[in-house]
Motif scaffolding. Sequence first.
Motif, PDB file in Angstrom:
ATOM      1  N   UNK A  54      66.788  25.035  77.743  1.00  0.00           N
ATOM      2  CA  UNK A  54      66.444  23.771  78.229  1.00  0.00           C
ATOM      3  C   UNK A  54      66.830  23.737  79.750  1.00  0.00           C
ATOM      4  N   UNK A  55      66.507  22.773  80.351  1.00  0.00           N
ATOM      5  CA  UNK A  55      66.690  22.762  81.636  1.00  0.00           C
ATOM      6  C   UNK A  55      68.349  21.862  81.695  1.00  0.00           C
ATOM      7  N   UNK A  56      69.111  21.770  82.777  1.00  0.00           N
ATOM      8  CA  UNK A  56      70.241  21.326  82.840  1.00  0.00           C
ATOM      9  C   UNK A  56      69.938  19.855  82.898  1.00  0.00           C
ATOM     10  N   UNK A  57      70.894  18.981  82.417  1.00  0.00           N
ATOM     11  CA  UNK A  57      70.927  17.705  82.765  1.00  0.00           C
ATOM     12  C   UNK A  57      70.365  16.944  81.268  1.00  0.00           C
ATOM     13  N   UNK A  58      69.533  15.570  81.377  1.00  0.00           N
ATOM     14  CA  UNK A  58      69.337  15.138  80.054  1.00  0.00           C
ATOM     15  C   UNK A  58      68.127  15.457  79.692  1.00  0.00           C
ATOM     16  N   UNK A  59      68.156  15.464  78.274  1.00  0.00           N
ATOM     17  CA  UNK A  59      66.881  16.229  77.329  1.00  0.00           C
ATOM     18  C   UNK A  59      66.661  15.250  76.163  1.00  0.00           C
ATOM     19  N   UNK A  60      65.393  15.020  76.206  1.00  0.00           N
ATOM     20  CA  UNK A  60      65.210  14.111  74.931  1.00  0.00           C
ATOM     21  C   UNK A  60      64.208  15.069  73.780  1.00  0.00           C
ATOM     22  N   UNK A  61      64.416  14.993  72.752  1.00  0.00           N
ATOM     23  CA  UNK A  61      63.279  15.759  71.908  1.00  0.00           C
ATOM     24  C   UNK A  61      62.950  15.075  70.674  1.00  0.00           C
ATOM     25  N   UNK A  62      61.788  15.077  70.274  1.00  0.00           N
ATOM     26  CA  UNK A  62      61.376  14.448  69.087  1.00  0.00           C
ATOM     27  C   UNK A  62      61.895  14.966  67.796  1.00  0.00           C
ATOM     28  N   UNK A  63      62.254  14.157  66.730  1.00  0.00           N
ATOM     29  CA  UNK A  63      62.769  14.628  65.443  1.00  0.00           C
ATOM     30  C   UNK A  63      61.620  15.585  64.947  1.00  0.00           C
ATOM     31  N   UNK A  64      60.462  15.138  65.288  1.00  0.00           N
ATOM     32  CA  UNK A  64      59.381  15.884  64.573  1.00  0.00           C
ATOM     33  C   UNK A  64      59.161  17.380  65.316  1.00  0.00           C
ATOM     34  N   UNK A  65      59.678  17.562  66.759  1.00  0.00           N
ATOM     35  CA  UNK A  65      59.714  18.762  67.222  1.00  0.00           C
ATOM     36  C   UNK A  65      60.904  19.317  67.301  1.00  0.00           C
ATOM     37  N   UNK A  66      62.197  18.868  66.639  1.00  0.00           N
ATOM     38  CA  UNK A  66      63.449  19.390  66.888  1.00  0.00           C
ATOM     39  C   UNK A  66      63.536  20.651  65.878  1.00  0.00           C
ATOM     40  N   UNK A  67      62.883  20.544  64.994  1.00  0.00           N
ATOM     41  CA  UNK A  67      63.145  21.762  64.018  1.00  0.00           C
ATOM     42  C   UNK A  67      62.069  23.025  64.178  1.00  0.00           C
ATOM     43  N   UNK A  68      61.147  22.803  65.235  1.00  0.00           N
ATOM     44  CA  UNK A  68      60.112  23.526  65.345  1.00  0.00           C
ATOM     45  C   UNK A  68      58.988  22.930  64.914  1.00  0.00           C
ATOM     46  N   UNK A  69      57.862  22.864  65.487  1.00  0.00           N
ATOM     47  CA  UNK A  69      56.747  22.145  65.130  1.00  0.00           C
ATOM     48  C   UNK A  69      55.910  23.029  64.577  1.00  0.00           C
ATOM     49  N   UNK A  70      55.168  22.809  63.525  1.00  0.00           N
ATOM     50  CA  UNK A  70      54.335  23.408  62.591  1.00  0.00           C
ATOM     51  C   UNK A  70      53.536  24.251  63.337  1.00  0.00           C
TER      52      UNK A  70
END
Length: 100
Positions: A54-70
């Motif tokens: 990830x880039x440095x700083x603030x990052x927001x990730x969807x719960x849907x994508x967090x574990x790896x999208x299908x």
Amino acid sequence: MNDSNLDWGQDVKRLAQFVEERGIPGIHVDYFSPADAAYYLHDKYLGPVGCSEPPKGWVAVSAMLYTGPPWNPACDYRRWLPMSKLVAKIGYSIFVFHVD
């Protein structure tokens, strides 16, 4: 397990409010939604996170994508964004981290 019913953009406005209240200058966002993050975050939207480190700083990730999208299970954010580093959970669908 991923469930596309979890995230359809319902928490993007809440994310924008969180960013504003915290005085966050910019944030990278990856989420599964038809909503446009740039529309809500304006100039604070720094683009997508991507599947590499990830880039440095603030990052927001969807719960849907967090574990790896299908469609791309190799893109597993848990590799470099463990829940122990979670700063905030926005609604039910967006995880916010700060990367040093």
